[in-house]
Design an enzyme around this catalytic site. Sequence first.
Site, PDB file in Angstrom:
ATOM      1  N   ARG A 142      48.855  40.307  36.907  1.00  0.00           N
ATOM      2  CA  ARG A 142      48.318  38.962  36.688  1.00  0.00           C
ATOM      3  C   ARG A 142      48.233  38.559  35.215  1.00  0.00           C
ATOM      4  O   ARG A 142      47.650  37.535  34.901  1.00  0.00           O
ATOM      5  CB  ARG A 142      46.983  38.808  37.426  1.00  0.00           C
ATOM      6  CG  ARG A 142      47.239  38.607  38.937  1.00  0.00           C
ATOM      7  CD  ARG A 142      45.993  38.369  39.738  1.00  0.00           C
ATOM      8  NE  ARG A 142      45.199  39.569  39.827  1.00  0.00           N
ATOM      9  CZ  ARG A 142      45.427  40.581  40.672  1.00  0.00           C
ATOM     10  NH1 ARG A 142      46.415  40.509  41.529  1.00  0.00           N
ATOM     11  NH2 ARG A 142      44.657  41.641  40.657  1.00  0.00           N
ATOM     12  N   ALA A 203      41.543  50.278  47.103  1.00  0.00           N
ATOM     13  CA  ALA A 203      40.514  50.510  48.126  1.00  0.00           C
ATOM     14  C   ALA A 203      41.108  50.611  49.531  1.00  0.00           C
ATOM     15  O   ALA A 203      40.489  51.198  50.415  1.00  0.00           O
ATOM     16  CB  ALA A 203      39.455  49.409  48.083  1.00  0.00           C
ATOM     17  N   GLU A 204      42.301  50.075  49.765  1.00  0.00           N
ATOM     18  CA  GLU A 204      42.915  50.226  51.096  1.00  0.00           C
ATOM     19  C   GLU A 204      43.354  51.673  51.324  1.00  0.00           C
ATOM     20  O   GLU A 204      43.565  52.094  52.449  1.00  0.00           O
ATOM     21  CB  GLU A 204      44.128  49.299  51.223  1.00  0.00           C
ATOM     22  CG  GLU A 204      43.808  47.938  51.818  1.00  0.00           C
ATOM     23  CD  GLU A 204      42.790  47.147  51.011  1.00  0.00           C
ATOM     24  OE1 GLU A 204      43.012  46.953  49.807  1.00  0.00           O
ATOM     25  OE2 GLU A 204      41.764  46.746  51.580  1.00  0.00           O
ATOM     26  N   ASN A 280      36.230  45.474  48.358  1.00  0.00           N
ATOM     27  CA  ASN A 280      35.809  45.855  49.701  1.00  0.00           C
ATOM     28  C   ASN A 280      35.551  47.355  49.803  1.00  0.00           C
ATOM     29  O   ASN A 280      35.914  48.131  48.929  1.00  0.00           O
ATOM     30  CB  ASN A 280      36.887  45.455  50.709  1.00  0.00           C
ATOM     31  CG  ASN A 280      38.236  46.070  50.385  1.00  0.00           C
ATOM     32  OD1 ASN A 280      38.948  45.560  49.525  1.00  0.00           O
ATOM     33  ND2 ASN A 280      38.594  47.157  51.032  1.00  0.00           N
ATOM     34  N   ASP A 325      36.832  43.576  54.769  1.00  0.00           N
ATOM     35  CA  ASP A 325      37.637  43.429  53.547  1.00  0.00           C
ATOM     36  C   ASP A 325      37.267  42.143  52.802  1.00  0.00           C
ATOM     37  O   ASP A 325      38.115  41.498  52.196  1.00  0.00           O
ATOM     38  CB  ASP A 325      39.147  43.468  53.864  1.00  0.00           C
ATOM     39  CG  ASP A 325      40.018  43.520  52.615  1.00  0.00           C
ATOM     40  OD1 ASP A 325      39.502  43.848  51.528  1.00  0.00           O
ATOM     41  OD2 ASP A 325      41.220  43.213  52.732  1.00  0.00           O
TER      42      ASP A 325
HETATM   43 CA    CA Z   1      41.216  44.772  50.048  1.00  0.00          CA
END
Ligand code: CA
Length: 699
Positions: A142, A203-204, A280, A325
Amino acid sequence: MRRIPLLGSFLLGSFLLGSLLLGSLLLGALACTPGSQTSDAEEAERTSWLAHGRTADEQRHSPLAQINAGNVSQLGLAWSFETGQGRGHEATPIVVDGAMYITAPWSVVHALDAKTGELLWTHDPKVPRAWGRRACCDVVNRGVAVVDGRVYVGTIDGRLVALEAATGKVIWDVNTIDRSKPYTITGAPRVVKGKVLIGNGGAEYGVRGYISAYDAVTGALAWRFYTVPGDPSKPFEHPELEQAAKTWNGSWWELGGGGTAWDSMAYDPELDLVYVGTGNGSPWARTLRSPGGGDNLFLSSILALRPDTGELVWYYQTTPADNWDYTAVQHILLADLEWEGKPRKLLMQAPKNGFFYVLDRETGELLSAEKFSRVTWATHVDLATGRPVETPEANYDEVDRVILPSPNGGHLWHPMSFHPGTGLVYIPVLEYAGFYSLDPDFQPIAEAWNLGMDIEGISEQIANSEIPAAWGELKAWDPIRQEAVWTVKHPGTFNGGVLTTAGNLVFQGTSDGRFAAYAADSGERLWEVLVRVGIVAPPVTYEIDGVQYVSVLAGWGGGGVIEGGDLEVAAAGKWENRGRLLTFALGEKGTIPVPKPLERKLADPLPELGVDAAGIKRGEGLFNAYCLPCHGILAMTTDVVPDLRFASAETHQQFLPIVLGGVRVHNGMASFSDVLSADEVTLVQAYIVERARATASED
Ligand code: CA
């Protein structure tokens, strides 16, 4: 106008300060010099785009008004720059001293002449392309931070790099992660008081989130704030974690916990507070992550930290015990507005969970929270407790659920903008539902999504349930009255970030490949061009030699997109998704480059693999565990990554060398030989062939 290098005028001032005996004439000069220094800095601040959110409050509003509601129809292409890459282009260009710094996928940095688009230099941090397997949401970046002649970029493989702004030469390159774990960096660094702040993603995949501060000159680590506690049998890294650990149960640290700070930050120099959004839980399902309950601090929270030390001053948790999430990583925007008749220092956020929050940014007090998108998981936020009131329909422990908003939120990372003239916040809203199906047999697996979701259950839901309508919006939101003033509806959900200007304008690109300007007060569309490449990035504007420019990166991708978003309407489903920076100015007549139309055809014949229905079912499970994060649910996606239903005969012949041998790793297709056997890969291939046959029969 006169330009004095800032350092030069500072030295002149210091010299004079030490020479007060020189008399009133020079004292007069002393009084004058800092004044012109300030106005130069102010002029650069006004005409450039010096920081990610333009200013430290991240309002993304420019005071430039040469381009305005009256003449925006005369906007045309001044120049364009091809990045040479497909996939998601999410960067905010930074414009400093006539140069523009952008990032492309794989954390590649390009420096351009901001007036002509001429390439000044490129820095490829040489991220091992196999790392792409660890990126939940495309190999995006980004953008950079540029301060004192240095360019800072975070890389998808977790490094933070400082480059010479003039040459692109590496000054330092530090590792910010445990490289044995699937961390990534996609966010833009921010520089506050001589420290470079950066978080991470993952985090996934089962990681523990944190935000780090590095010395801007040396690259030495100054402090690190962990967003979730680690193993409580070991000493806590900082005192805040002892309190946080009381809100967790079970053996969360073995699962990672999550809370990754992968995007938003803002800074208030007066209060000396830096605000950071956290992500999340990992896994998503709270009954798996923290059996026995608890709020799970500091998941899905806004943290107010001291930039010198990383000390926590206050926090506000938007989604206690996150189960969906619903990150609070979304754009944090600061503004001083009148609240109930008194001026107040506000912090605003529209996180994934669909509520627009207004907080007092000095104390963290919640002032209001109202729904800006369809929301079924909570009825409202109780202002007395600051907590959301969940609905029974939000609980998917026993029953599969269709819930609004989706795991990509009512609002994702795509930046908003605040216009001080209209007093409105312009939000890129995503209106679509999510599917939740608990996996009661959840076992974490290395190097794969660990959501605690039964993906096959979700596929069945998609096939069999009533799916709420999906669309996107540009929504002009009154943050004081907490209501929409106007809304423009888009056919796709994953649209661009937003820019506002003092010319009564709002700029935004779309999933279906348009770039448009709207009147900030009324929402009337005043100008639009067909780019034919989807836009997720936010535009910027700047002025050089008296000419105002508007720039935006086209190149569709990112979270939600590569998993198969907007299949029906996306430009990336019609044309090749090629990244390019487009710069517009009044009276220009340049031609926007036209991408090639996509040619998608099924391999003929499709291979016969001799796999029975049970084998195809196993192949589906393996596909969902390892392939879906990039190649899409039900193996459907757009031209961000290959749609495997349309894999060529050659790809099918090469299937084992590609998936196990890594022969296409240069494209980001890593080897999976550490987790899949040759027999299993054939089952995955059989599932893909099955999906191709199903597609053929639909036509
Ligand atoms: Ca996520």
